[in-house]
Design a protein around this motif. Sequence first.
Motif, PDB file in Angstrom:
ATOM      1  N   ASP A   1     100.230  20.440  61.640  1.00 55.56           N
ATOM      2  CA  ASP A   1     100.842  19.296  62.543  1.00 55.56           C
ATOM      3  C   ASP A   1     100.535  18.004  62.417  1.00 55.56           C
ATOM      4  N   GLU A   2      99.360  18.006  61.700  1.00 55.90           N
ATOM      5  CA  GLU A   2      98.824  16.580  61.468  1.00 55.90           C
ATOM      6  C   GLU A   2      99.298  16.011  60.153  1.00 55.90           C
ATOM      7  N   GLY A   3      99.825  16.450  59.689  1.00 51.92           N
ATOM      8  CA  GLY A   3     100.424  16.056  58.192  1.00 51.92           C
ATOM      9  C   GLY A   3      99.640  16.360  56.878  1.00 51.92           C
ATOM     10  N   LEU A   4      98.701  17.393  56.938  1.00 55.11           N
ATOM     11  CA  LEU A   4      98.217  17.909  55.985  1.00 55.11           C
ATOM     12  C   LEU A   4      98.892  19.139  55.406  1.00 55.11           C
ATOM     13  N   MET A   5      98.861  19.330  53.939  1.00 53.29           N
ATOM     14  CA  MET A   5      99.361  20.258  53.479  1.00 53.29           C
ATOM     15  C   MET A   5      98.462  21.621  53.228  1.00 53.29           C
ATOM     16  N   VAL A   6      98.788  22.702  53.906  1.00 52.14           N
ATOM     17  CA  VAL A   6      98.054  23.819  53.998  1.00 52.14           C
ATOM     18  C   VAL A   6      98.287  24.442  52.803  1.00 52.14           C
ATOM     19  N   VAL A   7      97.356  24.975  51.910  1.00 55.33           N
ATOM     20  CA  VAL A   7      97.439  25.745  50.779  1.00 55.33           C
ATOM     21  C   VAL A   7      96.945  27.228  50.854  1.00 55.33           C
TER      22      VAL A   7
ATOM     23  N   ARG B   1      89.443  14.745  56.893  1.00 54.89           N
ATOM     24  CA  ARG B   1      88.664  14.153  57.745  1.00 54.89           C
ATOM     25  C   ARG B   1      89.181  13.485  58.944  1.00 54.89           C
ATOM     26  N   ALA B   2      90.337  12.996  58.884  1.00 47.71           N
ATOM     27  CA  ALA B   2      91.237  12.614  60.063  1.00 47.71           C
ATOM     28  C   ALA B   2      91.684  13.693  61.060  1.00 47.71           C
ATOM     29  N   VAL B   3      91.418  14.803  60.640  1.00 44.90           N
ATOM     30  CA  VAL B   3      91.812  15.866  61.629  1.00 44.90           C
ATOM     31  C   VAL B   3      90.717  16.706  62.050  1.00 44.90           C
ATOM     32  N   PHE B   4      89.824  17.062  61.090  1.00 41.00           N
ATOM     33  CA  PHE B   4      88.622  17.887  61.318  1.00 41.00           C
ATOM     34  C   PHE B   4      87.321  17.099  61.184  1.00 41.00           C
ATOM     35  N   ALA B   5      86.366  17.253  62.419  1.00 37.51           N
ATOM     36  CA  ALA B   5      85.058  16.554  62.205  1.00 37.51           C
ATOM     37  C   ALA B   5      84.265  17.384  61.024  1.00 37.51           C
ATOM     38  N   GLU B   6      83.441  16.663  60.263  1.00 39.81           N
ATOM     39  CA  GLU B   6      82.739  17.281  59.259  1.00 39.81           C
ATOM     40  C   GLU B   6      81.231  17.476  59.871  1.00 39.81           C
TER      41      GLU B   6
END
Length: 490
Positions: free
Chosen positions: A446-452, A467-472
Motif C-alpha cells: 500500500d505504501e508503494g514497495l514491491m513485495v517479493v 525505512r520510509a514504511v517500517f521503523a528499524e
Amino acid sequence: MTDFGAIDALLAGAKKEVPLPSAEERRTLREELNLSRAQLAQALGVSPSTVGGWESGRDPSGEVREKYAYFLEGARGKLAAEAAEETSAEDSASSESDSQGDAPADARQAEDSGDDDVAVLAAPQPCVLCGEPARHQVAGFPQHLDPAECGSAEAAEPEPQPQSEQGVRVVPVGRRLQAADTPDLIGTAVASALAEHSGDLESATKALVKRAIPDAMALLDHSRMGGRYDVVAHPWMPDVLRKQSSRGADQIWEARPKWSRSELPAGKHEITALDVNGAYLSALKTHLPLGQLEHSTGNHHDRRRAGIHLITPPDWEHDAYLPNPIGSRDEPGPLWVTESTLRLLLRISGPKYGLCDPPEIHESWTSGATEGLLEKFRIALKDARDRAIADKDDVTLEYVKAMYSKFVSTMGESNYNRELYRPDWMHLIRSQAFANLWWKAHRAYDEGLMVVRAMGTDELHVVGDWRAVFAEGRGVTEVKVKDVYTVGTG
C-alpha cells in the motif's frame, strides 16, 4: 373417600413448572452479564457441565429449576435496566454534543483507539483483566484501554538492583502493570541462575532455557492474579482439534504463508529481507476463547466469541503481488481455520479494502472471548525483552524468547507442558502471527514497495525504501535487516 382424599392431597401439592426461556437465550443472558458457567454453577450448587447441558436444551427440574428461572429472570431485568440507562446516557451525550459541538472525552478515546469493538460503558464495570472499574468495553468485555490504568495500583519506582560481575542488571518487569510489591520473576530467575553457575553466561542461559516452560506458566499464573476470568487449562476439545495419530496433526489450517512473487519487472532489483521481531510475542494479543468451545452452525460470525470455524475461503485474485491470506494451500473446498484467520478474511472482504468476497462459514466451535486475556503476561515479557536489549543482556533475552516461544508451542498436545492443554489457543496465536505478517505485506504494498516474498511468521522481502514504511530496530514493533541481495540484470 380415602382414594379421593389422596387425590385431593396430590392436587394440593401439585404446581406447574416454572417456564424457562430457550436454550439459546439462557446462554445469551449469562454471557451478556460476563458470567462464566463456573460462577453460575457455584451459585446454583451444580456443576459447570450441568449448566452447559441446560444451555444446550436440557431442562432442570425441582428446586434448582426455580433457582435457575429466578436467575434468568433477574438477568433479563438487569440487562433491560442497563440498556435503558445506556440509552438515556446516549441521549444525554447526544444532547450535550449538539449544544457544545464536542464529543465526550471517553468517546473520543474509544474512537481514537481505532478498534470497531470499543464502546463506552454507561457505568463503570469490573475489568476482565484486573477487576478494577473500567469505563470501556472491548469486544463485549469491560477493559481498560490504557494499560497504565490496568492494575491494582501504579507501580512505585523500584530501588536500583545490584549488577552481577558480568553486568547483567536485574530490573523489575511490567512496570506499567505491576504493583510496588510485585516480585520480578524474570529478573529473580536470571540472577539466581547466574549465581548458581558462578557467573558463567552460557551455562546460566542453558539452565534458564531448560526451565522456560514452567517459568512461563508461573508468570502466567502471577499475571492472572486478580483477573475476573480464570484460565480454563484443560477443557474438553472437539475431534477437529485432536491429533489423528501420535505423530499426525489435527484438522486446523493455520494459514501459514509460503509465498514468493511469481514474476518481477524487467531490470535489476535490490531486495531487502526483513526480519519481524518477536512475532509470537506480539501474537499473544489476539481473541482467545475463555472457556469450553461450543458448537454452532450457519453463516454467522459473533464478534464476542472466538474459536475455530469450518469455512469455504474466497477466491484470491491478487497472488501476483500479495500473498493469499489463507496461506499456501493446494486443495480446494472447505477447511477449518482459526478466529485470527477468519477475522482477517472478514476485514479485507469489507468495504474498506474489498480485496475478496467474504468467506462462507459452515459451522463453528467457539466460546466467549477477549483479546486481552494474556495482555499482562505479554507486557511483562515485552518489557523484560526491551530492557534486555537496551542493557545488552543476552542471558535475559534468550530466556524471555524461550519463554514465549515454548509457551505457544507446548500448549497443545505436548509432554513438556502438562499444566495447560489449549490446542485452540496454540493455533489461534500462531495464526495471529501469520495474519500480522500479512498485514505488514499489505502495508508495504500500500505504501508503494514491491513485495517479493512472505514466509512463516517473520520473513518479509521487499524492493524499495522500506525505512520510509517500517521503523528499524529490535523492538517488537520494529523490523531489522536479515539480508540484502540482488536479482535480475540491468
